[in-house]
Scaffold this motif. Structure first.
Motif, mmCIF file in Angstrom:
data_model
loop_
_atom_site.group_PDB
_atom_site.id
_atom_site.type_symbol
_atom_site.label_atom_id
_atom_site.label_comp_id
_atom_site.label_asym_id
_atom_site.label_seq_id
_atom_site.Cartn_x
_atom_site.Cartn_y
_atom_site.Cartn_z
ATOM 1 N N ILE A 50 0.859 -1.208 0.000
ATOM 2 C CA ILE A 50 0.000 0.000 0.000
ATOM 3 C C ILE A 50 0.886 1.246 0.000
ATOM 4 O O ILE A 50 0.682 2.182 -0.788
ATOM 5 C CB ILE A 50 -0.963 0.006 1.215
ATOM 6 N N ASP A 51 1.886 1.254 0.872
ATOM 7 C CA ASP A 51 2.790 2.418 0.973
ATOM 8 C C ASP A 51 3.521 2.662 -0.339
ATOM 9 O O ASP A 51 3.666 3.804 -0.782
ATOM 10 C CB ASP A 51 3.821 2.214 2.104
ATOM 11 N N ARG A 52 3.975 1.573 -0.961
ATOM 12 C CA ARG A 52 4.701 1.701 -2.235
ATOM 13 C C ARG A 52 3.785 2.296 -3.302
ATOM 14 O O ARG A 52 4.146 3.226 -4.011
ATOM 15 C CB ARG A 52 5.218 0.327 -2.675
ATOM 16 N N PHE A 53 2.586 1.727 -3.426
ATOM 17 C CA PHE A 53 1.640 2.195 -4.439
ATOM 18 C C PHE A 53 1.308 3.672 -4.228
ATOM 19 O O PHE A 53 1.331 4.474 -5.171
ATOM 20 C CB PHE A 53 0.360 1.340 -4.388
ATOM 21 N N ILE A 54 1.051 4.051 -2.980
ATOM 22 C CA ILE A 54 0.691 5.451 -2.685
ATOM 23 C C ILE A 54 1.865 6.385 -2.971
ATOM 24 O O ILE A 54 1.684 7.491 -3.484
ATOM 25 C CB ILE A 54 0.146 5.582 -1.240
#
Length: 417
Positions: free
Chosen positions: A8-12
């Protein structure tokens, strides 16, 4: 598989970088801001342990995960694009997380009353109980195709951290300007040096595509003669009415809003004019090369008829026509190497994902790459409602796509033991 929060952090971190491309620019990348994410990705690829990480003067990124087996395995590639569509703003993306989605309406923006509702977007109901990432109703999300990039980076990181999973050499490629049709234009297939590749750029979970439209753009210029309307009888030729007559001769049921599956169409997408001159822009799409050629023939036949009819009165060609082929159906290039589709299908089945094999009603970088010598089917990246404020992606689909990449690498190595 990967820690969910990490993904999630990477995508955001990707979607919050504005990378909108610009069809009116003649540079590559078409916007300077695409470099912001491109440079960030280069650093990240080095950090996770890939080798031969390169970025060229046009922002095309390539990197290698070396083979960890001592036998010959074909080199496979995974490709995604980091630009977002100019159809809707990609600036100041503020992703929202909807955990354990309950199947109801999602308020994207209370102030502007923007609601993502399953009564309109019924695909949402497939994802009950999952974590969705949505927009705040004022921008697109950019899952097209930052979900694809996230999946490829995460799969490579996972393989680096799990050397017990055996695989051959893997090449990855990230491109600018896919959304404006130029993603493959400056892709160096020879330098990439893979036997085949997959674009991670499809939509819902399970999608696997190796057929797309044959495509052409049509530009027509209709001429006219302007005369005082009070004294125009037998003299005035109104180019707008001429254009209108031409359009009415096209098959009325063969338009985007009335076609699906393998049905092709004529699409009038731009018209502007005055009495003296009207410009009409159309696109032609068909999966069948035979029907595609027939469609182009019909346009030329109608043009020739009008020119003949007005030859004496106008004294010159009253309609000028330019037809330019844009891309072709990659099926022709993929069918001789169908094992590459079979491997992706097997990977999905082993992960309990039901493969949805269907034709793309559009184009893909994979189509151009296939014709450049790199056969390149398309795999789901997980997002829905691309190019607008209702775009969303289930986190579980991103995780599954990441697993598919890992599984494809594993199957390809096992087949060559």
């Amino acid at each position: 598989m990967e820690n969910k929060q990490h993904i999630i952090d990477r995508f955001i971190s990707y979607v919050t970088v504005d990378t909108e491309s610009d069809p009116n620019s003649d540079t590559t990348p078409s916007t300077k801001k695409q470099w912001d994410l491109a440079n960030k990705l280069v650093e990240e690829l080095k950090q996770i342990g890939l080798t031969e990480v390169t970025i060229d003067e046009n922002a095309y990124i390539m990197a290698t995960l070396p083979s960890n087996v001592d036998f010959e395995v074909p080199t496979i590639g995974f490709v995604s694009h980091f630009d977002t569509s100019p159809d809707f703003s990609g600036a100041n993306v503020k992703p929202q997380l909807v955990e354990n989605y309950d199947g109801g309406d999602i308020v994207l923006n209370e102030e502007q009353n923007i609601i993502l509702s399953p009564s309109y977007f019924d695909d949402l109901l497939q994802y009950k109980g999952q974590t969705l990432i949505t927009t705040d109703g004022t921008t697109l999300l950019g899952a097209d195709d930052k979900a694809g990039i996230c999946e490829i980076v995460s799969a490579m990181e996972y393989l680096v951290q799990h050397p017990e999973i055996k695989h051959g050499k893997i090449r990855i490629g990230f491109t600018p300007d896919e959304e404006i049709g130029r993603g493959a234009h400056k892709f160096d297939v020879e330098k990439f040096a893979a036997d085949w590749a997959y674009t991670m750029d499809g939509s819902q979970i399970g999608e696997l595509e190796y057929e797309n439209f044959n495509a052409a753009g049509v530009k027509l210029i209709f001429k006219g003669k302007s005369v005082h309307p009070g004294y125009a009888k037998g003299k005035m030729i109104n180019s707008m009415l001429l254009a209108n007559k031409f359009i009415s001769k096209l098959p009325s049921k063969e338009v985007p809003e009335k076609t699906t599956g393998y049905e092709g169409f004529f699409h009038l997408h731009d018209i502007s004019g005055s009495i003296e001159e009207t410009e009409v822009q159309l696109i032609i799409r068909d999966h069948s090369m035979k029907k595609f050629k027939k469609r182009k023939k019909l346009i030329r036949k109608l043009v020739s008829k009008i020119n003949k009819k007005y030859a004496a009165k106008f004294g010159d060609k009253i309609v000028e026509c330019e037809i330019k082929d844009q891309y072709y159906n990659m099926k022709e290039k993929v069918e001789p190497v169908m094992h590459i589709v079979d491997i992706a299908e097997q990977a999905m089945k082993e992960l309990d994902i039901k493969p949805i094999i269907k034709p793309i009603r559009g184009g893909t970088d994979g189509s151009q790459l296939s014709y450049m010598g790199l056969p390149c089917p398309n795999i789901f990246a997980g997002g829905h409602n691309f190019h607008g404020k209702y775009e969303y992606v289930p986190v579980e689909s991103i995780l599954k796509a990441t697993e598919v990449i890992v599984k494809i690498a594993e199957i390809t190595a096992n087949r060559n033991k």
